[in-house]
Structure formats: C-alpha cells, structure tokens
Design a protein around this motif. Sequence first.
Motif, PDB file in Angstrom:
ATOM      1  N   TYR A  38      -7.073   7.466  19.384  1.00 45.59           N
ATOM      2  CA  TYR A  38      -7.130   8.641  19.687  1.00 45.59           C
ATOM      3  C   TYR A  38      -8.168   9.644  19.812  1.00 45.59           C
ATOM      4  O   TYR A  38      -8.170  10.278  20.528  1.00 45.59           O
ATOM      5  N   MET A  52     -10.498  20.242  16.746  1.00 46.88           N
ATOM      6  CA  MET A  52      -9.027  20.940  17.764  1.00 46.88           C
ATOM      7  C   MET A  52      -8.689  19.372  17.220  1.00 46.88           C
ATOM      8  O   MET A  52      -7.770  19.308  16.491  1.00 46.88           O
ATOM      9  N   ALA A  55      -7.287  19.199  13.447  1.00 42.75           N
ATOM     10  CA  ALA A  55      -6.646  20.124  13.334  1.00 42.75           C
ATOM     11  C   ALA A  55      -5.533  19.338  13.221  1.00 42.75           C
ATOM     12  O   ALA A  55      -4.151  19.360  12.584  1.00 42.75           O
ATOM     13  N   LEU A  56      -5.031  18.467  14.653  1.00 38.22           N
ATOM     14  CA  LEU A  56      -3.864  18.317  14.760  1.00 38.22           C
ATOM     15  C   LEU A  56      -3.585  16.593  13.967  1.00 38.22           C
ATOM     16  O   LEU A  56      -2.434  16.721  13.729  1.00 38.22           O
ATOM     17  N   PHE A  62      -0.042  14.356   5.521  1.00 39.13           N
ATOM     18  CA  PHE A  62       0.299  14.688   4.858  1.00 39.13           C
ATOM     19  C   PHE A  62       0.428  12.863   4.313  1.00 39.13           C
ATOM     20  O   PHE A  62       1.385  12.595   3.441  1.00 39.13           O
ATOM     21  N   PHE A  63       0.935  12.115   5.456  1.00 43.35           N
ATOM     22  CA  PHE A  63       1.883  10.701   5.122  1.00 43.35           C
ATOM     23  C   PHE A  63       1.126  10.469   4.900  1.00 43.35           C
ATOM     24  O   PHE A  63       1.571   8.772   4.307  1.00 43.35           O
ATOM     25  N   LEU A  64      -0.653  10.286   4.260  1.00 43.66           N
ATOM     26  CA  LEU A  64      -1.498   8.810   4.230  1.00 43.66           C
ATOM     27  C   LEU A  64      -2.124   9.122   2.852  1.00 43.66           C
ATOM     28  O   LEU A  64      -1.651  10.514   2.230  1.00 43.66           O
ATOM     29  N   ILE A 351     -11.862  21.711   7.662  1.00 41.52           N
ATOM     30  CA  ILE A 351     -10.833  21.206   7.559  1.00 41.52           C
ATOM     31  C   ILE A 351      -9.965  19.806   6.573  1.00 41.52           C
ATOM     32  O   ILE A 351      -9.076  19.883   6.339  1.00 41.52           O
ATOM     33  N   GLY A 354     -10.445  21.033   2.985  1.00 36.21           N
ATOM     34  CA  GLY A 354      -8.046  21.250   3.142  1.00 36.21           C
ATOM     35  C   GLY A 354      -8.029  20.224   2.579  1.00 36.21           C
ATOM     36  O   GLY A 354      -7.151  20.699   1.720  1.00 36.21           O
ATOM     37  N   LEU A 357      -8.788  19.247  -0.963  1.00 37.57           N
ATOM     38  CA  LEU A 357      -7.645  20.055  -2.238  1.00 37.57           C
ATOM     39  C   LEU A 357      -6.476  19.876  -2.125  1.00 37.57           C
ATOM     40  O   LEU A 357      -6.503  19.594  -2.847  1.00 37.57           O
ATOM     41  N   MET A 358      -5.940  19.436  -0.713  1.00 40.80           N
ATOM     42  CA  MET A 358      -4.428  18.667  -0.564  1.00 40.80           C
ATOM     43  C   MET A 358      -3.746  17.629  -1.658  1.00 40.80           C
ATOM     44  O   MET A 358      -3.094  17.363  -2.422  1.00 40.80           O
ATOM     45  N   LYS A 359      -4.834  17.075  -1.559  1.00 42.54           N
ATOM     46  CA  LYS A 359      -4.867  15.528  -2.496  1.00 42.54           C
ATOM     47  C   LYS A 359      -4.900  15.865  -3.788  1.00 42.54           C
ATOM     48  O   LYS A 359      -5.657  14.454  -3.842  1.00 42.54           O
ATOM     49  N   ASN A 360      -5.460  16.805  -4.144  1.00 41.67           N
ATOM     50  CA  ASN A 360      -5.918  16.905  -5.753  1.00 41.67           C
ATOM     51  C   ASN A 360      -7.663  16.645  -5.910  1.00 41.67           C
ATOM     52  O   ASN A 360      -7.844  16.291  -6.507  1.00 41.67           O
ATOM     53  N   THR A 362     -11.253  17.781  -5.634  1.00 35.66           N
ATOM     54  CA  THR A 362     -11.870  19.193  -5.417  1.00 35.66           C
ATOM     55  C   THR A 362     -13.614  18.796  -5.099  1.00 35.66           C
ATOM     56  O   THR A 362     -13.971  18.160  -6.124  1.00 35.66           O
TER      57      THR A 362
ATOM     58  N   LEU B 276       5.861  14.518   3.688  1.00 32.52           N
ATOM     59  CA  LEU B 276       5.665  13.989   2.707  1.00 32.52           C
ATOM     60  C   LEU B 276       4.697  13.976   2.655  1.00 32.52           C
ATOM     61  O   LEU B 276       3.595  15.000   3.872  1.00 32.52           O
ATOM     62  N   GLN B 300      -2.496  24.743  -4.987  1.00 30.82           N
ATOM     63  CA  GLN B 300      -3.469  25.141  -4.044  1.00 30.82           C
ATOM     64  C   GLN B 300      -4.457  26.097  -4.341  1.00 30.82           C
ATOM     65  O   GLN B 300      -5.596  26.959  -4.618  1.00 30.82           O
TER      66      GLN B 300
END
Lengths: 522, 466
Positions: A38, A52, A55-56, A62-64, A351, A354, A357-360, A362, B276, B300
């Motif tokens: 990719y 980019m 970002a895509l 989220f699935f990983l 990114i 971000g 952080l989403m995966k908790n 810090t 998910l 967040q």
Amino acid sequence: MADPALEPTMTAREAIVTALTQVTDVTTLAVIAASAVYGIFVGAIPGLTATMAVALLVPLTFFLSDVQAIAAIVTTVTCSIFAGDIPATLVRIPGTPASAAYASDAYSLTQRGRHLEPLSVSLVFSVIGGLFGTVVLAAAAPQLARLAGEFTSYENFWLYALGLTCAAIVSHDSRLKGALALLVGMLLATVGLGTDYSVPRLTFGSDHLITGINFIPAMIGLFGISEVLRNVLGLSDRDDAGDMRPAVADGAAKGREPGFSVRRLARERWLSILRSSSIGSVIGMLPGAGADIAAWIAYAVSKRLSPNPKEYGSGSLEGIGDATGANNAALGSAWIPALVFGIPGDSVTAIAIGVLLMKNITPGPKIFDTTDNPEQAVLAFAIYAVFIVANLLLIPIGWFAIHGGSLLIRVPRRILLPVIVLFCLIGSYAMNASYFDVWVMLVMGVLGFVLEAFRVPLGPVVLGIILGGELEHRFIQSITKDASAGAFLGSPISVVLASLILLLWVAPSISAMWRKLRERDA
Amino acid sequence: MVAVCCAMVCLTGCNEPSSYPNRPITLICPWGAGGGTDAVSRQIAAHLETELGVPVGVVNATGGKGVTGHNRGFRARPDGYTLTMATLELNMLHWNGLTDLTYHDCIPLMSVNEDYAAVFVHSDAPWETIADLEAAIRANPKTLTASGTASGGAWHLALAGWLISAGLNADDVVWVSSTGAAPSLKELMSGGVDLVCCSLPEAATQMKNGDVRALGVMSPQPVPGFEDVPTFVDAGYDWTLGGWRGLAVPRGTPADVVKTLTNALDRVTSGETTILVGASQVDGEVVRRRQTFPQFMEEQGYDNTRRGPEEFQRLLAERDEQLGALLTSDVMRSVNRDRFNAATFPNALLAAIGAVLVLLVVQRGLRRSGSASESPIENASLRRRSVSRKGVIACTLFVLAIAVYPLAAETVGFVILSAALLGLMLWSLGNRIPTCAAVTLVVVPIAYQFFAGVLRVPLPRGWWGW
C-alpha cells in the motif's frame, strides 16, 4: 532520569522478547506486508503524500491491535518515502516532497537510459538510512529528545535558514539562478492568510488564494506538467515511431550494471552514508523539520564535500544516495519527540500519536519504563522491531516496484504523456479535493516550463514554498519575543547553526583562495 | 458507443440515484490532520458510515485560519453529500472581515463537543494560581509571552477576553502567533514562551508527564476528567469561553436529508452505534473491543456535550453576539492590529528578485561582449528542441485540457470529462482512434476505482451521477 532500558533487568529483557513475538506474529507480518505494498503504491503516485497514506489508514487501525496499528503506520511511511523516488526518477515527478531534492539528478540518468542505477541506489541507501535511523531511535531516544527540547523559535529560525542556504548552494549551473528560484518560491509562500497576520497577502481579492499556494500541486506542476509540456512540444513527426528516446529504449544495456554501481558506491562512500544518515536523524527529530528538509541538507553537504561537485544536478549517484539515505533516516527519529514528549516531529507522527491515544497509550518519558508500564515498554520495543522489519521487507518489495515501474518508460511517449497528465490532475485534486489546486498545478506547470527555458533550476522553488513560510513565521515569532541579536544568538545551538550557514556561504571562496595559494607555492 | 457506456457503467459501479444517501459523503474538516478537530471528524465519519451505510470520507480543507474549510463546506452543493465539521471560528471570521460567511449560511445539525480554553504554564513556573498570574501581569505588563494559536485565533481571544474581564488591557500579555497547540506547548517546554492557552485535551499528555501545569480552565463547571483544574469562575472572574465543534450542512439542503442526517447523528452521539477499535488475543481467543462515540470522546479527554439542531442554533447565535461585542470593541482593536507590517516580507522578496534579475541581465551582457563562445553544456535537451507547428498545437491543447477540468468537472463529472480529455490529448499526439479509445477505456475506470474506491478521494460526479 535514569534510563531503564540501559539496565537489562529481567523485565526489560522480557519486554523485548514479548515485543519480538508480537511483531513476528503471522497476522502482524501480514499487516506489515500489506502496508508495504500500500505504501509503495501511494508513495509512487504524485500528489499522495505519506501523511495522506497514513491518515487513510486510521479507520483501519481501529481493527488492529496496538502493535499491528503501529506496524501498519511505520511500514506505510517507510515504503512510501522510498516509492516517491520511483516517479521522480522515471518521469521527474517526485512522488512525495522528500524526493524533490534529487529528482533532476535521477531523471537525467533516466534520460541516458540508466534509470535502474538511481533506483537501485535509492532503494539500498533508503534501507541503510532507515536502519540507521532506527538504531538512533533505539539507542538514544531520551538523550536526543532533550536536545530537541532545547529548540525554541530562534533555533528553528536558524535551521530553516540553513535549509534555504543549502537549496541555493546546490543549484547546478549558476548560483544566481538558484537564488532567483528560491526567491520565487519564497514569494509564492507568502500568498494567502498567514498565521502571523490578520490581513491576507497577494490574494488580489480572491477567496481561493486566501488558503495560499499548496506545495503538493505546485510541485506536481513545476516538475511534472512542465516536463510533459516540454516533451509534447518536442514530439514531432519524426518521433511517430512513438518510442522513448533511443537511449532509453534499450536502457539497461547501455547503462552500467546497477548492482555494480550500488556496490561501488557503498564501498567507496560508507563514511558519507553515515554522515547523511546522521544528518537525517538529527533533522528528523526536530518538530516541523522532517524528511524533505533532511534530504536537501544532506544533498547540499554531500555536494560541498564531494570530489566531483560538477555532477550534482545532472545525474550524481552520490548525491542521490546521500539524500535518499537522509530522508529515510529522518523517519525513525521523527518518533523521538513523539514518544518522549508526546509532541510530533512531523504530520505522520501527529496522526500516530492520535492512534496511540486511541489505544490508551500515553506517550511520554515513561514509555521506556519497563517496571512501571510494562505494556508501553513492549510497544516502544515493538516500534524499533517494526522499523527494522519494514526496512528489510522494503528490499524485495522495492525491487519489484523498481522493475514494475521501469516498464512505464517502455510505453510510447505519445500514450504515456496524456496518461501522466490525467494522473497529475487527480493527484493535485486528491490532496484537498480542491479545484483550485488544479489551477495551481497548471499555473506552476507553465511557470516551470518558462523557468526551465531560461535554465533556472526548479528544486529551489519547491523548497522556497515549503520553507519560506516557516522561516518568516519563526522570524516573526522571534522578534515578537525579543528582536535583539543577543536573543537570536542566545544559545549554543543557535551559534552553531548560524556559523554553519556562514561557513556554507564563504567556504567556496576560502577553498578557492587556498587552492590559488597552493598553486603559487607549487 | 453503447458498448463503451455499458463498460463504464459496470466498471465505475454507478447506479440510478434513489433515496438519500446512495453515494459517498464528504466530511470537510477545516483543520489539519493530526489535530483535535481532525480526530473528532474522523471518528464521527467512521460512525456515520456504519449508520448510513455509505462511505464517509474526511477532507482536510485547511488554511486561511479556517476560512477555507468553512467556505468550502457551506458553499458546496446543498444535497447533503458535503458535511462540515464547523468550529468556533465560524463566529469569529466574519467579525474580523476575513469572509462574509456567517452561521446563517448553514443549517446546524448537531454540536458534538465544547472544549474550554485553559491556561498552562511550565511546571517550574513561579505561579500557582490564576490570581498569582494576574498579579504578575499587573506588575509587569507586556513582558510575559503567550502562545497557543495564530494571532487573532480562538485561544488568543480567550486569553484577551480574560485579561479584559480582569480589568487589564488585552495586549498586556504579548501573543506569539503559532500554528497550533502542539508547537506552542513545545515552545512552552523549551522556555520560548511563558503561557500557553489551549484546550485541556490538547495538553493532556504533557500534563500527565508533568511538563506543564494548568492554572485554570475557562468553563462554567469543572471539566470531567480534569476535576483538579480550577475554573476561572471559581477564581472570581466572569469569563468563560469554549470552542465548540459541530456538524452542519449548507443552507438550502432539503428538509428530509437534514432529518436523515440529524437522526443518524443523534444515534451516533448518544452511543447507539459502535465501531471496532481493537482486537487482542486472550488465551487463544480473539477478543474484539467495540466502542461508541461518547466512549471515544471520554477516553480522549474531549468534552462530550451534545446539542440538537435548535440548541446548536441558539449556541451559534449566543457566541456570535458574545464574540462580536468583543471583536468590534476598541480594546480588542489593539490586539487585532498586526505588530508587523504584512507587506514587508513580500516587498523585500520582490526587491531581491528584481535585483537578481538585473544581475542576471548584466552577467549575460558581460558574457556576450566578453567571449562569443558560450560554455558547451551537456544537458542540451532544450537546445536541440525543434519546435514544429504540430508540437505547439498539441502543447496548447494540453494546457487547455487541464484548464477545462476544474471548470467543467463539477457539472460533467469525473468519468465522462476525464475520458473525453484523455481521448483528446491522446488523439492530438497522433495516436490512432482505436488506440485512443482503448487506452481511455482501460485507464479511466482503473483510476476511478483506485482513487474513489480505495483512497476515498471524493471525485466529482456530474451528469447521470458519474
């Protein structure tokens, strides 16, 4: 701050082992391989940047799992920064801005039918640079972060000034024309509503120009469209056979064997590889700098110290190797401020933070602490491991990409040129989904065509657009705080950077004088 | 020709427009990738996608302090396929004369968050409370420096508003413009500035690491998750300012589309949709973690206040009035006036370009008069160019083709227009018509699938939804 990574306690060793198991897990490896392909695709398409591409990827992360998400990001960036060299070499359109520094060098070799040499050099040196950057990241992250932490607006001002100096110096034929190109770029950078002012500049009342000139479509126009226009103009009836220039048609035969060039270069210039990778690592970790500036500075330093500076700009493999090594080395060290301070070194790591952080997770100095946060430490080690795996994987995948991409130049030009235009159209639009960017590309294409007709180099224009705004911004920040010369040279880092700039400007005259003196003695 | 059309229909996968939504939606984010607005936008987009069943792609239309993004979003075709993540700047830009766009140009759908401004100092700074800071500013006005955003930006306004409410001058703290919260915090940590004004989640990492301290937050109540940060109201100041973020569509969007979107957003923001977010292996079993939008916001550290269409409309009116009073007042004039003349730098550059051009002409004249023989230059591709009439015509045609694209794409649509232009360009270079048709038929659908399908680039659709 004691560095726990240096004391191989049981936990640290366990963390490393856990990280390695997670990275070498089959699913993770599959994710890495998919991201590599990719990354190569996106990087090779002008107008689509590494940022980019990442970002895509975010919705997919989220699935990983944590490690897989980071692996996907790291691999994508590593591969796309290398892949930017492929179109830069084959059709002189840098796939990502990081390849702009040596696009003319690589392309002029392609014109002589030697496209496999720059591409192979670029692949091997990208991998070496990338691995070096990883070692720096793993070995010295906390220490180097402290150095990066010293940078205020004054030091940044000098850094950007250094970057611009380098661009003016590397210009091929006439330094005056290089300066002209740089100034034009910087002027273009002032268009629009900047951070420091409340009135838009040079917009002539247009609502669109308030955004300013986006350098991605500008770069596609300057390098790509101008080259297409030049080719179309020269494509007369004689070429109706439709092939590329004769030299290119049986390219590999006339060029030297690429493996030989790479081996020779690596053997003769191992010191310069180290030098360029170090330059890349240091610049990469400074927030706001990054791979593109790293490539320029490494290229300029390489030219200054090279025994054959004349070749630079018209097909120097040394310059290509040094610059491409530096831009890949910068990728690893961009993670240093991100991991240590939670402050991104470039937009990709912004990114990535971000996602972390989403995966908790810090980021912070504690990320290396195996006793307090074993999970985070595992992740830190996993990042190192992923960088290494990604760089090693780049060798086979990059090889296929080079040979696949090289088929492109066997396509008859009268078919290739319109297709390139179509991809330039989509590429310039894709970044911001903006028609105005298409106009920017067209105008810049015509400008590039005119500038080239007067033999003005195009690289410095792009760097002027990228750095001009930053330089002015840091300057305004600095004089808002304190405009005295003492403040500008208030820290050792500022003094070192300012002296480097001075040295770069006066070094040629000094060396000329020295040579004259020596001739007189002899 | 029919066969060509059929092939294209199959390859680009278009169908007859039926009920809304039946094609990808674009969500415009006026701020850059990696920032807070971008993160919230991308999260909303992922949830809307599961709710509406069509792809929702985020486009970062940055620049011009938010003018660009808001303009793009609210001047788009009002068909519900362009949403905008509007921000507080919508209430500021028109007062500053940067655009004539106001909140009347949009239909507010739902506001999803309101993060309040907070004041941060370096962890070694001598001030413990807001009152300490006020005393320091009063004692030595115009010596402390602050940063957080561009001059005249939302956080700059927040700080100035507080200074005014404390009976100080709006410019008693020198504002150092910056491109965002992250570079400002970097400057704060390296000692470049004394204060940073930005929202709490933007500095959460640095607070956790003990690099910076929050003196106070400009919210009416303590912020959940940051309970130990005192509010300015508790410290005795009558000043609050929050930067809201909310979704809106252009004015003129059909009522049923607005209703569909509002309902979808209501479900998303009330936590009825999940996406998910992670999978981990526990004892050989794959455990999937799903997350709702409110859970994401909470994790967040973003504020989670949501407002429906009417309430959002009221918020917009209220903020517009509050900021209008502030921005048009005499005290703010001094803040909004530029410290440095904006024209200086471009003028200097123009002068330098002029000087270089003169030097180049002089140099050329000298060389010509000096020696007739110019240095032989290797790279002579320009020199040996023989310009044929055909070449000039083709070259002009290429330029025109590129110029036609931005003019006509929105009406004609990507597939038809690019096929026409590509075919024309191929033909102008002397390719035979079957070759032109074949190349076009192969390249255009592949390009479309790759960019629109894989990369989610919102390629324009015009006639027949192509």
